[in-house]
Design a protein around this motif. Structure first.
Motif, PDB file in Angstrom:
ATOM      1  N   ARG A 524       0.806  -1.088  -0.082  1.00  0.00           N
ATOM      2  CA  ARG A 524       0.191  -0.064   0.058  1.00  0.00           C
ATOM      3  C   ARG A 524       1.093   1.293  -0.008  1.00  0.00           C
ATOM      4  NH1 ARG A 524      -2.916  -3.532  -0.795  1.00  0.00           N
ATOM      5  NH2 ARG A 524      -2.386  -2.445  -3.006  1.00  0.00           N
ATOM      6  N   ASP A 525       1.349   1.416  -1.023  1.00  0.00           N
ATOM      7  CA  ASP A 525       2.343   2.619  -1.366  1.00  0.00           C
ATOM      8  C   ASP A 525       2.306   2.923  -2.815  1.00  0.00           C
ATOM      9  OD1 ASP A 525       5.554   2.912  -2.699  1.00  0.00           O
ATOM     10  OD2 ASP A 525       5.079   3.898  -0.666  1.00  0.00           O
ATOM     11  N   ALA A 526       2.108   4.419  -2.970  1.00  0.00           N
ATOM     12  CA  ALA A 526       1.921   4.921  -4.358  1.00  0.00           C
ATOM     13  C   ALA A 526       2.860   4.147  -5.498  1.00  0.00           C
ATOM     14  CB  ALA A 526       1.969   6.614  -4.426  1.00  0.00           C
ATOM     15  N   GLY A 527       4.264   4.417  -5.071  1.00  0.00           N
ATOM     16  CA  GLY A 527       5.322   3.753  -6.022  1.00  0.00           C
ATOM     17  C   GLY A 527       5.265   2.277  -6.391  1.00  0.00           C
ATOM     18  N   ALA A 528       4.840   1.623  -5.216  1.00  0.00           N
ATOM     19  CA  ALA A 528       4.664   0.134  -5.416  1.00  0.00           C
ATOM     20  C   ALA A 528       3.453  -0.090  -6.300  1.00  0.00           C
ATOM     21  CB  ALA A 528       4.671  -0.808  -4.113  1.00  0.00           C
ATOM     22  N   GLU A 529       2.276   0.372  -6.022  1.00  0.00           N
ATOM     23  CA  GLU A 529       1.053   0.491  -6.559  1.00  0.00           C
ATOM     24  C   GLU A 529       1.329   0.790  -8.396  1.00  0.00           C
ATOM     25  OE1 GLU A 529      -2.102   0.833  -3.020  1.00  0.00           O
ATOM     26  OE2 GLU A 529      -1.638   2.499  -4.431  1.00  0.00           O
ATOM     27  N   LEU A 530       2.079   1.807  -8.674  1.00  0.00           N
ATOM     28  CA  LEU A 530       2.201   2.316  -9.942  1.00  0.00           C
ATOM     29  C   LEU A 530       3.067   1.326 -10.767  1.00  0.00           C
ATOM     30  CD1 LEU A 530       2.719   6.147  -9.490  1.00  0.00           C
ATOM     31  CD2 LEU A 530       0.790   5.118 -10.631  1.00  0.00           C
ATOM     32  N   THR A 531       4.169   0.714 -10.039  1.00  0.00           N
ATOM     33  CA  THR A 531       4.871  -0.096 -10.571  1.00  0.00           C
ATOM     34  C   THR A 531       4.094  -1.508 -10.950  1.00  0.00           C
ATOM     35  OG1 THR A 531       6.937   0.622  -9.484  1.00  0.00           O
ATOM     36  CG2 THR A 531       6.742  -1.813 -10.279  1.00  0.00           C
TER      37      THR A 531
END
Length: 587
Positions: A524-531
């Motif tokens: 639950r992190d923007a960078g991980a979700e976009l990746t």
């Protein structure tokens, strides 16, 4: 009311077993016809033949629920052929009559050339009873015939004149009343029949069994070899459809309007149903959910799922003979064609229906659906019947879309089918409301997946990695649990595909589910979700692309902010590298 009790009926059938068909069928039928025409068959002949015997068999030996529609007559006299065909009176029985008449034994037959009458006339020799007994060695008690033939007679309603003529008063026992009725209807006291082939005693134990208040039950007929009656559907069609829809939607399925009704009405008129549509439109899921709904609603056996392969043939569907001469029967033959309750409905699901040529494996079944008797021949030469309510639901992808892996379906098969194109629910939602088409279904997709895994866990069937799945699925309940950047990117990518006509045909809820699950599994992190979203676009979405170069441009633009935009661009460039304007598949 007073009827033959089940115990005595079964005792009578057992006592008659082993007698000759002439004793149980021909003689009583001839006697009944003689009584009707008021002629003594030992002194004169009467018009008689297979038609009279057929009516006698229909009246007294055609039981409800015969296991084979070709053999409706319960031959209680025979162990070898306990059920006889409709041709029996005009075939085998006629030959037996003719043989004895030709020898001058038991029966007398006179042809039209001898009498000038339009048909044969028949009578009995004076020693018919002794002659038949000498040959067959088995006599029959008249009371046993009376119990069988009079099993539906209300003895309390028998004409008092019949009882009075037999010397029976008001307090007579019910079995004596039945005996009197039978002798009145059949008049067996001709020639030497009684005392030879017919015995006129009533066993003492028969008198100890009280008569029943109701006619013969279905359970008793089942003991005689008849099939159990199918449970009757008491609700009207609209109520049944509503109940099935409720069960399907309770599993979280986005049910297209009227789909259940179209399938059920097609089944009721005798069609099999073929579901066609893009991968991810829910064909297989709907088929399994509807099959389970039918199972629960009508207490049916579980649906039979048959996955079709490219080399599928009739041996794979029905069975085959091994090299040693033994026969191997497949599930379809064992559970459908040889079902011990063929009057009940069964749902059969063919998955990937047209991966093989349908006519190669299903031709015998297709022919059976058009025949009155619905016959299918098994590998051992035996004939089985395709039950009436065999509800076939098949899924397939279009030959036009996938000519490399799918086969064409012939016109005769289409004639026997109702072909329903599964709508792309996601594409339809986008056309109705582009702003909420994607965000409005994400919550349901996540909830459905969570419930599927939790159901396995609650049933004690959790797989090794289900704990990882549940941890991720319980961290989100909808798109609001994703970062704002991931939400915006997901909608942008999805709408970039859905804004094209080709995208609205192939971008399905199934594909969207896979992309959403990639986000669910991310931290639950923007960078991980976009990746995760970028990987899903490269690994899943790009490979589904079809149409022209212009159809790929919106997705290319929407992916520009994703961490792996360069990878996505390179893949799309490869798809546009062909000699024409059509996108090339990378696989």
């Amino acid at each position: 009311m007073s009827y033959v009790p089940a115990h005595l009926l079964l005792e009578a059938a057992a006592a008659i077993r082993g007698a000759h068909a002439l004793t149980v069928v021909t003689l009583p039928a001839l006697l009944r016809e003689a009584r009707r025409t008021q002629v003594d068959p030992t002194t004169a002949q009467i018009p008689y033949g297979g038609g009279v015997e057929e009516q006698y068999l229909k009246d007294f030996f055609e039981l409800p629920g015969a296991p084979d529609p070709h053999r409706p007559y319960r031959a209680i006299w025979s162990d070898d052929t306990p059920w006889q065909t409709r041709k029996f009176p005009g075939g085998g029985l006629q030959r037996q009559r003719g043989q004895r008449a030709g020898r001058g034994e038991v029966l007398i037959q006179r042809k039209p050339a001898q009498t000038g009458l339009p048909g044969d006339v028949w009578g009995l020799t004076p020693t018919a009873g002794a002659d038949l007994l000498a040959e067959t060695k088995k006599s029959v008690r008249l009371i046993d015939l009376a119990l069988w033939i009079g099993r539906n007679v209300d003895t309390s309603a028998i004409d008092p004149a019949i009882l009075s003529a037999a010397g029976l008063g008001p307090g007579a026992e019910e079995i004596d009343k039945l005996d009197a009725w039978f002798k009145h209807e059949f008049r067996p006291q001709h020639g030497d029949l009684v005392g030879t082939i017919f015995q006129d005693d009533i066993p003492a134990e028969y008198r100890t069994v009280p008569f029943a208040a109701d006619p013969v039950s279905d359970e008793t007929y089942q003991q005689l070899g008849a099939l159990p009656p199918a449970p009757t559907v008491t609700d009207d069609l609209s109520t049944v459809i509503t109940s099935l829809e409720r069960r399907v939607t309770a599993k979280g399925f986005q049910l297209p309007l009227g789909l259940v009704e179209r399938v059920l009405t097609a089944w009721l008129r005798g069609d099999m149903v073929v579901l066609v549509g893009q991968p991810g439109t829910g064909k297989t899921l709907f088929a399994t959910l509807l099959g389970s709904a039918m199972e629960q609603e009508f207490d049916l056996d579980a649906p039979l799922l048959i996955p079709v392969r490219a080399d599928f043939d009739e041996a794979e569907l029905i069975g085959y003979e091994r090299l040693d001469g033994t026969v191997h029967l497949q599930d379809f033959a064992r559970h459908i064609l040889l079902d011990d309750a063929p009057l009940e409905a069964r749902v059969v699901i063919f998955e990937e229906f047209n991966l093989a040529s349908v006519e190669t494996y299903l031709s015998a079944v297709l022919v059976a659906t058009q025949e009155r008797e619905r016959l299918v021949r098994l590998p051992n030469g035996e004939v089985a019947n395709l039950p009436i309510d065999t509800f076939v639901l098949a899924t397939c992808n279009s030959f036009r879309d996938e000519p490399e892996t799918r086969t064409r379906v012939s016109s005769p098969t289409k004639r026997r089918s109702t072909t329903i194109t599964m709508p792309n629910v996601l594409g339809d939602r986008y056309e109705d409301d582009p702003d909420t088409a994607v965000t409005g279904v994400i919550g349901n997709l996540i909830a459905n997946e969570r419930k599927r895994v939790e159901d396995r866990e609650n049933a004690g069937r959790a797989s090794q990695f289900d704990s990882l799945r549940l941890t991720a699925l319980r961290s989100v309940s909808g798109s609001a649990n994703f970062s704002a950047q991931a939400q915006q990117a997901l909608v942008s990518v999805a709408n970039a595909v859905l804004e094209t006509a080709s995208g609205r045909s192939w971008f399905t809820l199934g594909i969207l589910r896979d992309i959403v699950m990639a986000l669910v599994m991310a931290e639950r992190d923007a960078g991980a979700e976009l990746t995760a979203l970028g990987h899903a676009v490269a690994d899943k979405l790009v490979h589904q692309l079809r149409g022209t170069h212009s159809d790929a441009q919106p997705l290319l633009a929407a992916s520009a902010t994703l961490p792996n935009a360069e990878e996505i661009g390179r893949l799309i460039d490869q798809m546009m590298a062909g000699p024409s304007d059509e996108l090339l598949p990378l696989l």
